[in-house]
Design a protein around this motif. Structure first.
Motif, PDB file in Angstrom:
ATOM      1  N   ILE A   1       0.812  -1.218   0.000  1.00 47.13           N
ATOM      2  CA  ILE A   1       0.000   0.000   0.000  1.00 47.13           C
ATOM      3  C   ILE A   1       0.844   1.266   0.000  1.00 47.13           C
ATOM      4  O   ILE A   1       0.294   2.365  -0.049  1.00 47.13           O
ATOM      5  CB  ILE A   1      -1.010   0.009   1.165  1.00 47.13           C
ATOM      6  CG1 ILE A   1      -0.316  -0.148   2.502  1.00 47.13           C
ATOM      7  CG2 ILE A   1      -2.056  -1.061   0.968  1.00 47.13           C
ATOM      8  CD1 ILE A   1      -1.256  -0.051   3.690  1.00 47.13           C
ATOM      9  N   ALA A   2       2.178   1.124   0.052  1.00 46.15           N
ATOM     10  CA  ALA A   2       3.057   2.291  -0.036  1.00 46.15           C
ATOM     11  C   ALA A   2       4.366   1.888  -0.689  1.00 46.15           C
ATOM     12  O   ALA A   2       4.845   0.766  -0.510  1.00 46.15           O
ATOM     13  CB  ALA A   2       3.321   2.879   1.341  1.00 46.15           C
ATOM     14  N   LEU A   3       4.942   2.789  -1.425  1.00 38.90           N
ATOM     15  CA  LEU A   3       6.198   2.540  -2.117  1.00 38.90           C
ATOM     16  C   LEU A   3       7.336   2.358  -1.116  1.00 38.90           C
ATOM     17  O   LEU A   3       7.229   2.790   0.036  1.00 38.90           O
ATOM     18  CB  LEU A   3       6.504   3.708  -3.059  1.00 38.90           C
ATOM     19  CG  LEU A   3       5.518   3.873  -4.219  1.00 38.90           C
ATOM     20  CD1 LEU A   3       5.839   5.128  -5.000  1.00 38.90           C
ATOM     21  CD2 LEU A   3       5.536   2.654  -5.118  1.00 38.90           C
ATOM     22  N   PRO A   4       8.458   1.761  -1.552  1.00 40.84           N
ATOM     23  CA  PRO A   4       9.584   1.542  -0.641  1.00 40.84           C
ATOM     24  C   PRO A   4      10.119   2.860  -0.077  1.00 40.84           C
ATOM     25  O   PRO A   4      10.167   3.870  -0.765  1.00 40.84           O
ATOM     26  CB  PRO A   4      10.639   0.881  -1.524  1.00 40.84           C
ATOM     27  CG  PRO A   4       9.904   0.345  -2.694  1.00 40.84           C
ATOM     28  CD  PRO A   4       8.709   1.221  -2.878  1.00 40.84           C
ATOM     29  N   ASP A   5      10.515   2.807   1.209  1.00 43.83           N
ATOM     30  CA  ASP A   5      11.136   3.976   1.823  1.00 43.83           C
ATOM     31  C   ASP A   5      12.643   3.911   1.611  1.00 43.83           C
ATOM     32  O   ASP A   5      13.146   3.038   0.911  1.00 43.83           O
ATOM     33  CB  ASP A   5      10.765   4.079   3.308  1.00 43.83           C
ATOM     34  CG  ASP A   5      11.231   2.874   4.123  1.00 43.83           C
ATOM     35  OD1 ASP A   5      12.056   2.080   3.632  1.00 43.83           O
ATOM     36  OD2 ASP A   5      10.763   2.724   5.263  1.00 43.83           O
ATOM     37  N   LYS A   6      13.387   4.808   2.255  1.00 46.84           N
ATOM     38  CA  LYS A   6      14.832   4.867   2.054  1.00 46.84           C
ATOM     39  C   LYS A   6      15.554   3.630   2.584  1.00 46.84           C
ATOM     40  O   LYS A   6      16.680   3.363   2.204  1.00 46.84           O
ATOM     41  CB  LYS A   6      15.395   6.118   2.712  1.00 46.84           C
ATOM     42  CG  LYS A   6      15.213   6.147   4.207  1.00 46.84           C
ATOM     43  CD  LYS A   6      15.721   7.422   4.811  1.00 46.84           C
ATOM     44  CE  LYS A   6      15.443   7.361   6.317  1.00 46.84           C
ATOM     45  NZ  LYS A   6      15.177   8.587   6.918  1.00 46.84           N
ATOM     46  N   ASN A   7      14.891   2.840   3.447  1.00 49.30           N
ATOM     47  CA  ASN A   7      15.477   1.613   3.980  1.00 49.30           C
ATOM     48  C   ASN A   7      15.099   0.379   3.162  1.00 49.30           C
ATOM     49  O   ASN A   7      15.410  -0.738   3.547  1.00 49.30           O
ATOM     50  CB  ASN A   7      15.027   1.399   5.433  1.00 49.30           C
ATOM     51  CG  ASN A   7      15.486   2.514   6.338  1.00 49.30           C
ATOM     52  OD1 ASN A   7      16.574   3.050   6.163  1.00 49.30           O
ATOM     53  ND2 ASN A   7      14.654   2.880   7.283  1.00 49.30           N
ATOM     54  N   GLY A   8      14.372   0.588   2.061  1.00 46.11           N
ATOM     55  CA  GLY A   8      13.952  -0.532   1.224  1.00 46.11           C
ATOM     56  C   GLY A   8      12.771  -1.300   1.798  1.00 46.11           C
ATOM     57  O   GLY A   8      12.543  -2.445   1.441  1.00 46.11           O
ATOM     58  N   GLU A   9      12.000  -0.664   2.683  1.00 44.87           N
ATOM     59  CA  GLU A   9      10.834  -1.305   3.269  1.00 44.87           C
ATOM     60  C   GLU A   9       9.566  -0.735   2.650  1.00 44.87           C
ATOM     61  O   GLU A   9       9.474   0.458   2.382  1.00 44.87           O
ATOM     62  CB  GLU A   9      10.799  -1.081   4.785  1.00 44.87           C
ATOM     63  CG  GLU A   9      11.933  -1.767   5.514  1.00 44.87           C
ATOM     64  CD  GLU A   9      11.874  -1.570   7.013  1.00 44.87           C
ATOM     65  OE1 GLU A   9      11.329  -0.548   7.475  1.00 44.87           O
ATOM     66  OE2 GLU A   9      12.382  -2.446   7.726  1.00 44.87           O
ATOM     67  N   VAL A  10       8.600  -1.618   2.423  1.00 43.78           N
ATOM     68  CA  VAL A  10       7.313  -1.198   1.877  1.00 43.78           C
ATOM     69  C   VAL A  10       6.240  -1.440   2.932  1.00 43.78           C
ATOM     70  O   VAL A  10       6.358  -2.339   3.760  1.00 43.78           O
ATOM     71  CB  VAL A  10       6.956  -1.958   0.579  1.00 43.78           C
ATOM     72  CG1 VAL A  10       7.896  -1.616  -0.546  1.00 43.78           C
ATOM     73  CG2 VAL A  10       6.927  -3.450   0.797  1.00 43.78           C
ATOM     74  N   LEU A  11       5.204  -0.623   2.899  1.00 45.18           N
ATOM     75  CA  LEU A  11       4.074  -0.808   3.800  1.00 45.18           C
ATOM     76  C   LEU A  11       3.115  -1.781   3.139  1.00 45.18           C
ATOM     77  O   LEU A  11       2.711  -1.576   1.992  1.00 45.18           O
ATOM     78  CB  LEU A  11       3.386   0.529   4.077  1.00 45.18           C
ATOM     79  CG  LEU A  11       2.258   0.505   5.102  1.00 45.18           C
ATOM     80  CD1 LEU A  11       2.778   0.090   6.476  1.00 45.18           C
ATOM     81  CD2 LEU A  11       1.612   1.875   5.189  1.00 45.18           C
ATOM     82  N   VAL A  12       2.796  -2.877   3.844  1.00 47.50           N
ATOM     83  CA  VAL A  12       1.883  -3.877   3.302  1.00 47.50           C
ATOM     84  C   VAL A  12       0.704  -4.043   4.252  1.00 47.50           C
ATOM     85  O   VAL A  12       0.805  -3.739   5.444  1.00 47.50           O
ATOM     86  CB  VAL A  12       2.571  -5.245   3.077  1.00 47.50           C
ATOM     87  CG1 VAL A  12       3.691  -5.144   2.068  1.00 47.50           C
ATOM     88  CG2 VAL A  12       3.072  -5.838   4.370  1.00 47.50           C
ATOM     89  N   GLN A  13      -0.394  -4.542   3.696  1.00 49.42           N
ATOM     90  CA  GLN A  13      -1.577  -4.809   4.504  1.00 49.42           C
ATOM     91  C   GLN A  13      -2.021  -6.237   4.251  1.00 49.42           C
ATOM     92  O   GLN A  13      -2.195  -6.657   3.105  1.00 49.42           O
ATOM     93  CB  GLN A  13      -2.702  -3.840   4.169  1.00 49.42           C
ATOM     94  CG  GLN A  13      -3.919  -4.052   5.026  1.00 49.42           C
ATOM     95  CD  GLN A  13      -4.933  -2.916   4.911  1.00 49.42           C
ATOM     96  OE1 GLN A  13      -4.703  -1.931   4.235  1.00 49.42           O
ATOM     97  NE2 GLN A  13      -6.042  -3.076   5.580  1.00 49.42           N
ATOM     98  N   ALA A  14      -2.190  -6.980   5.350  1.00 51.27           N
ATOM     99  CA  ALA A  14      -2.709  -8.347   5.299  1.00 51.27           C
ATOM    100  C   ALA A  14      -3.918  -8.376   6.215  1.00 51.27           C
ATOM    101  O   ALA A  14      -3.774  -8.317   7.432  1.00 51.27           O
ATOM    102  CB  ALA A  14      -1.653  -9.348   5.752  1.00 51.27           C
ATOM    103  N   GLY A  15      -5.089  -8.385   5.650  1.00 53.30           N
ATOM    104  CA  GLY A  15      -6.303  -8.277   6.452  1.00 53.30           C
ATOM    105  C   GLY A  15      -6.366  -6.884   7.051  1.00 53.30           C
ATOM    106  O   GLY A  15      -6.248  -5.899   6.343  1.00 53.30           O
ATOM    107  N   ILE A  16      -6.475  -6.804   8.381  1.00 54.90           N
ATOM    108  CA  ILE A  16      -6.506  -5.493   9.023  1.00 54.90           C
ATOM    109  C   ILE A  16      -5.124  -5.058   9.514  1.00 54.90           C
ATOM    110  O   ILE A  16      -4.961  -3.947   9.988  1.00 54.90           O
ATOM    111  CB  ILE A  16      -7.504  -5.478  10.205  1.00 54.90           C
ATOM    112  CG1 ILE A  16      -7.084  -6.465  11.289  1.00 54.90           C
ATOM    113  CG2 ILE A  16      -8.912  -5.723   9.743  1.00 54.90           C
ATOM    114  CD1 ILE A  16      -7.844  -6.315  12.587  1.00 54.90           C
TER     115      ILE A  16
END
Length: 137
Positions: free
Chosen positions: A6-21
């Motif tokens: 649900i969000a593009l990678p940040d400067k640390n190479g992490e993306v925001l993901v959603q699984a259920g709630i």
């Protein structure tokens, strides 16, 4: 476990993901594009469903021995997010007996974490005062 980015990678190479709630940050290289995942366009952004590589290796315990409270809290937060995404109902946090500083830090973090239903020190044969058994929501 399936999740939607649900969000593009940040400067640390992490993306925001959603699984259920549950929403959590995951390293981009821990994700695999699901082969049959349709691309959906929402508000001009393309969204795809990914699978976590970690789901195949989710462990029911986390060893924090030798870490200070700050290092342990970062690792514990990420671990709890992953454990919830993987559907684990109970996990064991290994902090050792020592002076009790790490155990106290772990317990205060667990009290504040929204994924934690309850926690207790280990019983005889589980590691006793050197581990904390956590029940997740």
């Amino acid at each position: 476990k399936e999740a939607t980015v649900i969000a593009l990678p940040d400067k640390n190479g992490e993306v925001l993901v959603q699984a259920g709630i549950v929403k959590t940050k995951v390293k981009q290289n821990n994700l695999v594009l699901k082969e049959d995942a349709p691309a959906v366009q929402v508000e001009g952004k393309v969204i795809r469903t990914f699978e976590s590589k970690a789901s195949k290796s989710a462990r029911p315990e986390l060893n924090l021995i030798g870490k200070n409270v700050e290092e342990a809290s970062i690792e514990l937060e990420q671990y709890l997010d992953t454990a919830v995404m993987m559907g684990l109902g109970q996990v064991t946090i290994i902090h050792g007996k020592g002076t009790g500083v790490l155990r106290k830090g772990v317990h205060s973090l667990l009290k504040a974490n929204r994924h934690v239903k309850s926690f207790r020190l280990g019983a005889f044969g589980e590691g006793e005062a050197g581990v904390t058994v956590v029940e997740l929501k």
